[in-house]
Design an enzyme around this catalytic site. Structure first.
Site, PDB file in Angstrom:
ATOM      1  N   CYS A   7       0.973  -1.082   0.158  1.00  0.00           N
ATOM      2  CA  CYS A   7       0.104  -0.064   0.117  1.00  0.00           C
ATOM      3  C   CYS A   7       1.310   1.199  -0.006  1.00  0.00           C
ATOM      4  O   CYS A   7       1.772   1.308   0.806  1.00  0.00           O
ATOM      5  CB  CYS A   7      -0.888   0.022   1.266  1.00  0.00           C
ATOM      6  SG  CYS A   7      -1.751   1.939   1.577  1.00  0.00           S
ATOM      7  N   ASN A  87     -14.114   7.561  -1.805  1.00  0.00           N
ATOM      8  CA  ASN A  87     -14.583   6.700  -2.337  1.00  0.00           C
ATOM      9  C   ASN A  87     -14.433   5.396  -2.242  1.00  0.00           C
ATOM     10  O   ASN A  87     -13.344   5.009  -1.459  1.00  0.00           O
ATOM     11  CB  ASN A  87     -13.931   7.119  -3.930  1.00  0.00           C
ATOM     12  CG  ASN A  87     -13.876   8.426  -4.527  1.00  0.00           C
ATOM     13  OD1 ASN A  87     -14.474   9.100  -4.190  1.00  0.00           O
ATOM     14  ND2 ASN A  87     -12.805   9.099  -4.870  1.00  0.00           N
ATOM     15  N   GLY A  93     -14.135   5.415  -8.420  1.00  0.00           N
ATOM     16  CA  GLY A  93     -12.806   5.939  -8.964  1.00  0.00           C
ATOM     17  C   GLY A  93     -11.529   5.821  -7.102  1.00  0.00           C
ATOM     18  O   GLY A  93     -11.051   6.468  -7.698  1.00  0.00           O
ATOM     19  N   HIS A  98      -6.685   2.258   0.456  1.00  0.00           N
ATOM     20  CA  HIS A  98      -6.561   3.207   2.407  1.00  0.00           C
ATOM     21  C   HIS A  98      -7.530   4.410   1.430  1.00  0.00           C
ATOM     22  O   HIS A  98      -7.192   5.177   1.178  1.00  0.00           O
ATOM     23  CB  HIS A  98      -5.075   3.199   2.065  1.00  0.00           C
ATOM     24  CG  HIS A  98      -4.813   3.595   3.218  1.00  0.00           C
ATOM     25  ND1 HIS A  98      -3.555   3.007   3.814  1.00  0.00           N
ATOM     26  CD2 HIS A  98      -4.693   4.483   3.969  1.00  0.00           C
ATOM     27  CE1 HIS A  98      -3.404   3.284   5.126  1.00  0.00           C
ATOM     28  NE2 HIS A  98      -4.104   3.795   5.582  1.00  0.00           N
ATOM     29  N   HIS A 100      -8.616   7.312   2.148  1.00  0.00           N
ATOM     30  CA  HIS A 100      -8.744   7.713   2.437  1.00  0.00           C
ATOM     31  C   HIS A 100      -9.399   9.410   2.280  1.00  0.00           C
ATOM     32  O   HIS A 100     -10.485   9.347   1.204  1.00  0.00           O
ATOM     33  CB  HIS A 100      -7.320   8.805   1.948  1.00  0.00           C
ATOM     34  CG  HIS A 100      -7.438   8.469  -0.273  1.00  0.00           C
ATOM     35  ND1 HIS A 100      -7.638   6.970  -0.876  1.00  0.00           N
ATOM     36  CD2 HIS A 100      -7.483   9.130  -1.571  1.00  0.00           C
ATOM     37  CE1 HIS A 100      -8.045   7.285  -1.644  1.00  0.00           C
ATOM     38  NE2 HIS A 100      -8.134   7.927  -2.086  1.00  0.00           N
ATOM     39  N   HIS A 102     -10.502  12.931   0.709  1.00  0.00           N
ATOM     40  CA  HIS A 102      -9.888  14.112  -0.139  1.00  0.00           C
ATOM     41  C   HIS A 102     -10.740  15.405   0.220  1.00  0.00           C
ATOM     42  O   HIS A 102     -11.717  15.801   0.217  1.00  0.00           O
ATOM     43  CB  HIS A 102     -10.440  14.202  -2.059  1.00  0.00           C
ATOM     44  CG  HIS A 102      -9.369  12.600  -2.508  1.00  0.00           C
ATOM     45  ND1 HIS A 102      -8.356  13.012  -3.340  1.00  0.00           N
ATOM     46  CD2 HIS A 102     -10.279  11.538  -2.040  1.00  0.00           C
ATOM     47  CE1 HIS A 102      -8.346  11.298  -4.130  1.00  0.00           C
ATOM     48  NE2 HIS A 102      -9.280  11.372  -3.185  1.00  0.00           N
TER      49      HIS A 102
END
Length: 116
Positions: A7, A87, A93, A98, A100, A102
Site C-alpha cells: 500500500c 471513494n 474511482g 487505503h 483517504h 480528499h
C-alpha cells in the site's frame, strides 16, 4: 497499527516514501495530492490501514479525520468553501485502497463529482 506491505499510503505513513505532512496527529496524517484537482488538494489518511470508509473504521479514527479536515481548512483559510470526498471501490474511482479523504478548495469547484 495495521499496514499493508504493497500500500503506497502505508509506505508514506511509515516514512518509506518521502512526503511532507501538512497535518499529523496520533491517528491520521495529511499530505498534498500529487495530481491536484484544485489549488488546495490534500489527502487525509488514517495511520491504521482501512481499505475504505466502510471497512469498520472506529469512531476515534473517523473523528480524527474530520478534526484534521477542520484544522487544514483553517490553515488554508478555506472559509468560502471546500469539498470533502472519499471513494469506496474501483467503480467509485478509488485508485488507492487505503481509506483517504480528499480535501479540495481555494477555488470555485464544479458540481461534477467525476474522479476525485
Amino acid at each position: 497499527m495495521k499496514t499493508v506491505d504493497d500500500c503506497i499510503f502505508c509506505k508514506i505513513i511509515e516514512g518509506k516514501i518521502p512526503s511532507e505532512f501538512v497535518y499529523e496527529d496520533d491517528l491520521v496524517c495529511a499530505f498534498k495530492d500529487l495530481n491536484p484537482l484544485a489549488p488546495v488538494h490534500i489527502l487525509i489518511v488514517p495511520k491504521h490501514h482501512y481499505a475504505d470508509i466502510l471497512d469498520d473504521v472506529d469512531a476515534d479514527t473517523l473523528s480524527a479525520l474530520v478534526h484534521a479536515a477542520h484544522e487544514i481548512a483553517a490553515h488554508y483559510k478555506l472559509e468560502h468553501g471546500l469539498r470533502l470526498v472519499t471513494n469506496k471501490g474501483d467503480d467509485a474511482g478509488q485508485s488507492v485502497h487505503h481509506l483517504h479523504i480528499h480535501l479540495l478548495g481555494a477555488a470555485p469547484l464544479s458540481n461534477s463529482f467525476g474522479k476525485a
